[in-house]
Design a protein around this motif. Sequence first.
Motif, PDB file in Angstrom:
ATOM      1  N   ILE A   1       0.838  -1.201   0.000  1.00  0.00           N
ATOM      2  CA  ILE A   1       0.000   0.000   0.000  1.00  0.00           C
ATOM      3  C   ILE A   1       0.872   1.251   0.000  1.00  0.00           C
ATOM      4  O   ILE A   1       0.627   2.207  -0.751  1.00  0.00           O
ATOM      5  CB  ILE A   1      -0.941  -0.006   1.232  1.00  0.00           C
ATOM      6  CG1 ILE A   1      -1.986  -1.109   1.104  1.00  0.00           C
ATOM      7  CG2 ILE A   1      -1.609   1.359   1.404  1.00  0.00           C
ATOM      8  CD1 ILE A   1      -2.849  -1.286   2.344  1.00  0.00           C
ATOM      9  N   LEU A   2       1.918   1.243   0.832  1.00  0.00           N
ATOM     10  CA  LEU A   2       2.800   2.405   0.933  1.00  0.00           C
ATOM     11  C   LEU A   2       3.608   2.610  -0.345  1.00  0.00           C
ATOM     12  O   LEU A   2       3.794   3.747  -0.797  1.00  0.00           O
ATOM     13  CB  LEU A   2       3.737   2.249   2.122  1.00  0.00           C
ATOM     14  CG  LEU A   2       3.099   2.384   3.508  1.00  0.00           C
ATOM     15  CD1 LEU A   2       4.133   2.121   4.596  1.00  0.00           C
ATOM     16  CD2 LEU A   2       2.487   3.774   3.686  1.00  0.00           C
ATOM     17  N   ASN A   3       4.100   1.510  -0.929  1.00  0.00           N
ATOM     18  CA  ASN A   3       4.865   1.628  -2.166  1.00  0.00           C
ATOM     19  C   ASN A   3       4.007   2.190  -3.293  1.00  0.00           C
ATOM     20  O   ASN A   3       4.456   3.042  -4.065  1.00  0.00           O
ATOM     21  CB  ASN A   3       5.442   0.270  -2.566  1.00  0.00           C
ATOM     22  CG  ASN A   3       6.789  -0.001  -1.917  1.00  0.00           C
ATOM     23  OD1 ASN A   3       7.632   0.870  -1.828  1.00  0.00           O
ATOM     24  ND2 ASN A   3       6.984  -1.215  -1.449  1.00  0.00           N
ATOM     25  N   ALA A   4       2.773   1.712  -3.381  1.00  0.00           N
ATOM     26  CA  ALA A   4       1.867   2.216  -4.412  1.00  0.00           C
ATOM     27  C   ALA A   4       1.566   3.695  -4.185  1.00  0.00           C
ATOM     28  O   ALA A   4       1.495   4.482  -5.135  1.00  0.00           O
ATOM     29  CB  ALA A   4       0.575   1.402  -4.405  1.00  0.00           C
ATOM     30  N   LEU A   5       1.415   4.083  -2.918  1.00  0.00           N
ATOM     31  CA  LEU A   5       1.169   5.482  -2.574  1.00  0.00           C
ATOM     32  C   LEU A   5       2.349   6.353  -2.994  1.00  0.00           C
ATOM     33  O   LEU A   5       2.176   7.427  -3.579  1.00  0.00           O
ATOM     34  CB  LEU A   5       0.942   5.598  -1.063  1.00  0.00           C
ATOM     35  CG  LEU A   5       0.651   6.986  -0.498  1.00  0.00           C
ATOM     36  CD1 LEU A   5      -0.726   7.457  -0.942  1.00  0.00           C
ATOM     37  CD2 LEU A   5       0.740   6.965   1.022  1.00  0.00           C
ATOM     38  N   ALA A   6       3.569   5.861  -2.709  1.00  0.00           N
ATOM     39  CA  ALA A   6       4.775   6.609  -3.077  1.00  0.00           C
ATOM     40  C   ALA A   6       4.880   6.783  -4.584  1.00  0.00           C
ATOM     41  O   ALA A   6       5.226   7.857  -5.077  1.00  0.00           O
ATOM     42  CB  ALA A   6       6.007   5.893  -2.536  1.00  0.00           C
ATOM     43  N   GLU A   7       4.579   5.733  -5.320  1.00  0.00           N
ATOM     44  CA  GLU A   7       4.682   5.790  -6.777  1.00  0.00           C
ATOM     45  C   GLU A   7       3.643   6.736  -7.376  1.00  0.00           C
ATOM     46  O   GLU A   7       3.924   7.460  -8.323  1.00  0.00           O
ATOM     47  CB  GLU A   7       4.527   4.389  -7.350  1.00  0.00           C
ATOM     48  CG  GLU A   7       5.716   3.478  -7.044  1.00  0.00           C
ATOM     49  CD  GLU A   7       5.492   2.047  -7.496  1.00  0.00           C
ATOM     50  OE1 GLU A   7       4.381   1.765  -8.019  1.00  0.00           O
ATOM     51  OE2 GLU A   7       6.395   1.218  -7.327  1.00  0.00           O
TER      52      GLU A   7
END
Length: 223
Positions: free
Chosen positions: A161-167
């Motif tokens: 979830i966090l990686n997708a948010l960062a991207e």
Amino acid sequence: RVIFEIPRRSARHGTTRTLSALTLSMLMLSHPDWRERSMRFLLYLASVMSQGGRFHGENKLCNKDRGLLICNEDNADDTIKPRLMALGADLCQIDYVKGIQSFDASGNEYFNPISIAENIMEIENQIKERAYKLIVIDPISLYLGSVDDGKNKEIRAVLGILNALAERHGACIVLNSHFTKPSNNSGKSSAIYRVMGSIGFIAGARMAFAILKDDEDPEKRVI
């Protein structure tokens, strides 16, 4: 309801340049006894970016951008803001998550830690509104909500979830965690197995760094 605190202070001028030092996400590991020093390093990242300054080892100035601190273990007014000011940070560029507003039986206000998974929509809405490029979460274990930090599948889901948010927003998300105590088990001697909780913390991060004691100088720390 999640409460965000936005300091009011006159902005300083900064120069916009390319930043090559930070990537989308990274995990900062440190010994629990050294938490204060690792937190200073995280605040250093936020302060340099808030000014559009120059990171150590970089020849160019970075972009002047906003940062969001999710770190309820330290009081914003007593600890975080004074340290940021000492670093020369532009406080107008750095916001702080106070937590989920609650009231006790006497009507006194207090704040519970947010949950990454449960409050992700509110966090993302704030990112859209304020255009944060650095989000610091310290310690990550405090903001997992009902997620079991020892279960690899659950941790990978949260980090996904966090990686997708960062991207989606071109942001750098820095998670701070700690090493476990040394073990006699030789299979646990490698640093990647020493992170508290699941190894998914290491596997799910784009980069992982450790802050360790310098063997030659006990007063110094190395990354």
